[in-house]
Design a protein around this motif. Structure first.
Motif, PDB file in Angstrom:
ATOM      1  N   LEU A 198       7.583   4.261   2.687  1.00 47.72           N
ATOM      2  CA  LEU A 198       7.263   4.033   4.194  1.00 47.72           C
ATOM      3  C   LEU A 198       8.414   2.976   4.508  1.00 47.72           C
ATOM      4  N   PHE A 199       8.303   1.905   3.925  1.00 46.97           N
ATOM      5  CA  PHE A 199       9.245   0.741   4.308  1.00 46.97           C
ATOM      6  C   PHE A 199      10.759   1.418   4.754  1.00 46.97           C
ATOM      7  N   ASN A 200      11.308   2.002   3.928  1.00 49.59           N
ATOM      8  CA  ASN A 200      12.446   2.647   4.039  1.00 49.59           C
ATOM      9  C   ASN A 200      12.755   3.989   4.851  1.00 49.59           C
ATOM     10  N   ASN A 201      11.745   4.294   5.574  1.00 47.36           N
ATOM     11  CA  ASN A 201      11.534   5.715   6.035  1.00 47.36           C
ATOM     12  C   ASN A 201      11.721   5.626   7.635  1.00 47.36           C
ATOM     13  N   SER A 202      12.644   6.564   8.189  1.00 48.10           N
ATOM     14  CA  SER A 202      12.374   6.724   9.748  1.00 48.10           C
ATOM     15  C   SER A 202      12.263   8.398   9.854  1.00 48.10           C
ATOM     16  N   ASP A 203      12.088   8.998   8.787  1.00 50.87           N
ATOM     17  CA  ASP A 203      11.945  10.641   8.943  1.00 50.87           C
ATOM     18  C   ASP A 203      10.404  11.167   9.247  1.00 50.87           C
ATOM     19  N   ASP A 206      -2.089   0.266   3.666  1.00 51.84           N
ATOM     20  CA  ASP A 206      -2.250  -0.484   2.889  1.00 51.84           C
ATOM     21  C   ASP A 206      -1.180  -0.682   1.854  1.00 51.84           C
ATOM     22  N   ALA A 207      -0.545   0.453   1.619  1.00 54.82           N
ATOM     23  CA  ALA A 207       0.497   0.731   0.627  1.00 54.82           C
ATOM     24  C   ALA A 207       1.831   0.175   1.318  1.00 54.82           C
ATOM     25  N   LEU A 208       2.081   0.296   2.566  1.00 55.82           N
ATOM     26  CA  LEU A 208       3.377  -0.621   3.199  1.00 55.82           C
ATOM     27  C   LEU A 208       3.113  -1.857   2.936  1.00 55.82           C
ATOM     28  N   ALA A 209       1.637  -2.407   3.369  1.00 55.62           N
ATOM     29  CA  ALA A 209       1.358  -3.956   3.048  1.00 55.62           C
ATOM     30  C   ALA A 209       1.701  -4.371   1.699  1.00 55.62           C
TER      31      ALA A 209
END
Length: 449
Positions: free
Chosen positions: A313-318, A415-418
């Motif tokens: 998610l952190f690296n995603n703009s898709d 929560d996963a992103l955090a």
């Protein structure tokens, strides 16, 4: 093929690209090179500042080399092993046969990828965050030129040479830090710069906006040229832009796996292979029809891991929940958890981008302290990045995130992103005090400070 999160090296057959062997590694690999002369794979590890050599014949470990500077990228030439260190700002030159350090070439900044023209004995090392490309002579073992790509150029990892070594194509992102009305599509611009390799000149008038040539893409980083086409892997939007070198127009757009980084051409079978670094696959592209053939699983990864999901998610703009039009990702400004070295105009004033290392210990967040938990980045996602949001509702930030309801627990993905952001630690080199040659000077300096 290395997979950092799987901590693995996959050996593939060049006949049908089936997996011959998966070698489990002790820590996350961050770079790899193959050398025919010494018949070995060379693997760099940032987490413990080391280099591992594995035989390409027996697949057994040949040697292990601790490094005094954290390795970023590695490449071998006829005589040398070249290792960049983004943290130390240098290029280290080793004898590739006995692994003796011959010279440390200080470049400054954040040197990353390495590209080599053997006929000229020239090495090009772009600075990841600054608008510079270092040109190094392997004859002199020194920097002979620096190509200025512009002060707003960033996320520069690679240079793609044409077949005649006349031009170099540079995937980059340009920042619009003068913009006082910050919006997702006016902050950064995915671009392709072109340099004249004979004069080391940045051909500014020939620069292409990849959002115009293709649809909007996120973080173009690596690529190659094959059959007259330029293949560019877009790290954040998880896709491939294929551009004709004759017309400099789009020929094809292909969806890939998570976080594509690194391409190779199978010239015999006329295939392009792309490493999707944050999943278990590589993507195989037909170099003639420019169509996706298949995604091949080459390793095992814990798909249930909340930490890996957070990293994706952190690296995603898709994902439209995260960004509108694939334009911007968390990693655009915080690549690998760091900062972009830029100052941006926000409603409460101009702010520098902070790094996210050890952020779990530095709440509240942002320079004005308006976020009291990492999950409050839901506001940034819905506001600046113009995504739909991970929470499925409003960002709980009225009148500000600190005074509104908690965002923790609202969404497993949030929560996963955090969790991923909270896991980010300073690179090990910052803690390698024992590697200092003059420890007394360090102690004295610390006391004075």
């Amino acid at each position: 093929v290395i997979k950092p999160e799987a901590q693995s090296l996959s050996i593939l057959s060049t006949k049908d690209w089936s997996t011959i062997k998966i070698i489990n590694l002790d820590s996350k690999p961050t770079s790899i090179a193959y050398d025919r002369d010494i018949e070995a794979f060379l693997i760099g590890f940032e987490s413990n500042s080391s280099l591992l050599l594995i035989s390409s014949l027996s697949f057994e470990q040949l040697s292990y080399l601790p490094l005094t500077q954290t390795p970023t990228r590695i490449l071998t030439t006829e005589n040398y092993l070249l290792v960049t260190s983004r943290i130390a700002g240098s290029l280290n030159v080793y004898d590739k046969y006995n692994l003796t350090l011959l010279k440390n070439i200080y470049l400054g900044g954040s040197p990353s990828g390495i590209t080599y023209i053997s006929e000229e004995g020239m090495v090009y090392v772009p600075d990841l965050l600054q608008g510079l490309i270092n040109v190094i002579s392997l004859t002199q073992l020194s920097v002979i030129d620096k190509i200025d790509m512009g002060s707003t150029a960033t996320l520069t990892e690679s240079i793609i040479f044409d077949e005649n070594y006349e031009f170099g194509y540079v995937p980059q992102t340009y920042q619009n830090t003068d913009n006082q009305n910050l919006q997702f599509d006016t902050a950064v611009f995915p671009s392709l710069s072109i340099i004249n390799l004979k004069t080391n000149e940045n051909l500014r008038k020939r620069r292409l906006g990849l959002d115009i040539v293709d649809q909007p893409v996120g973080i173009p980083l690596t690529g190659l040229i094959f059959n007259g086409y330029l293949f560019i892997a877009n790290y954040a939007s998880n896709d491939l832009s294929i551009i004709s070198l004759d017309t400099m127009t789009l020929e094809a757009h292909i969806e890939l796996g998570f976080t594509p980084f690194g391409l190779v051409a199978d010239k015999k079978n006329e295939l392009i292979l792309v490493n999707n670094t944050l999943d278990e696959t590589i993507s195989i592209i037909d170099g003639n029809s420019l169509a996706l053939i298949e995604h091949i699983k080459i390793t095992e990864m814990d798909e249930s891991s909340q930490l890996i999901q957070g990293q994706r998610l952190f690296n995603n703009s898709d994902d439209p929940r995260l960004a509108k039009d694939q334009w911007i990702a968390c990693a655009t400004c915080h690549f690998e958890g760091g900062n972009d070295g830029a100052s941006w105009f926000f409603p409460d004033g101009k702010r520098n981008t902070p790094s996210l290392f050890n952020s779990i210990q530095t709440a509240p967040f942002h320079w004005n302290g308006d976020l009291d938990e990492i999950q409050d980045v839901e506001f940034t996602i819905q506001d600046l990045m113009a995504g739909h949001g991970l929470s499925g509702g409003q960002p709980n930030c009225k009148p500000n995130c600190t005074l509104d309801k908690s965002n923790a627990g609202r969404s497993s993905d949030l929560d996963a992103l955090a969790m991923y952001v909270n896991s980010l630690q300073f690179p090990i080199a910052f803690n390698q005090i024992s590697a200092l040659t003059d420890f007394s000077a360090y102690t004295d300096g610390k006391a004075i400070f």
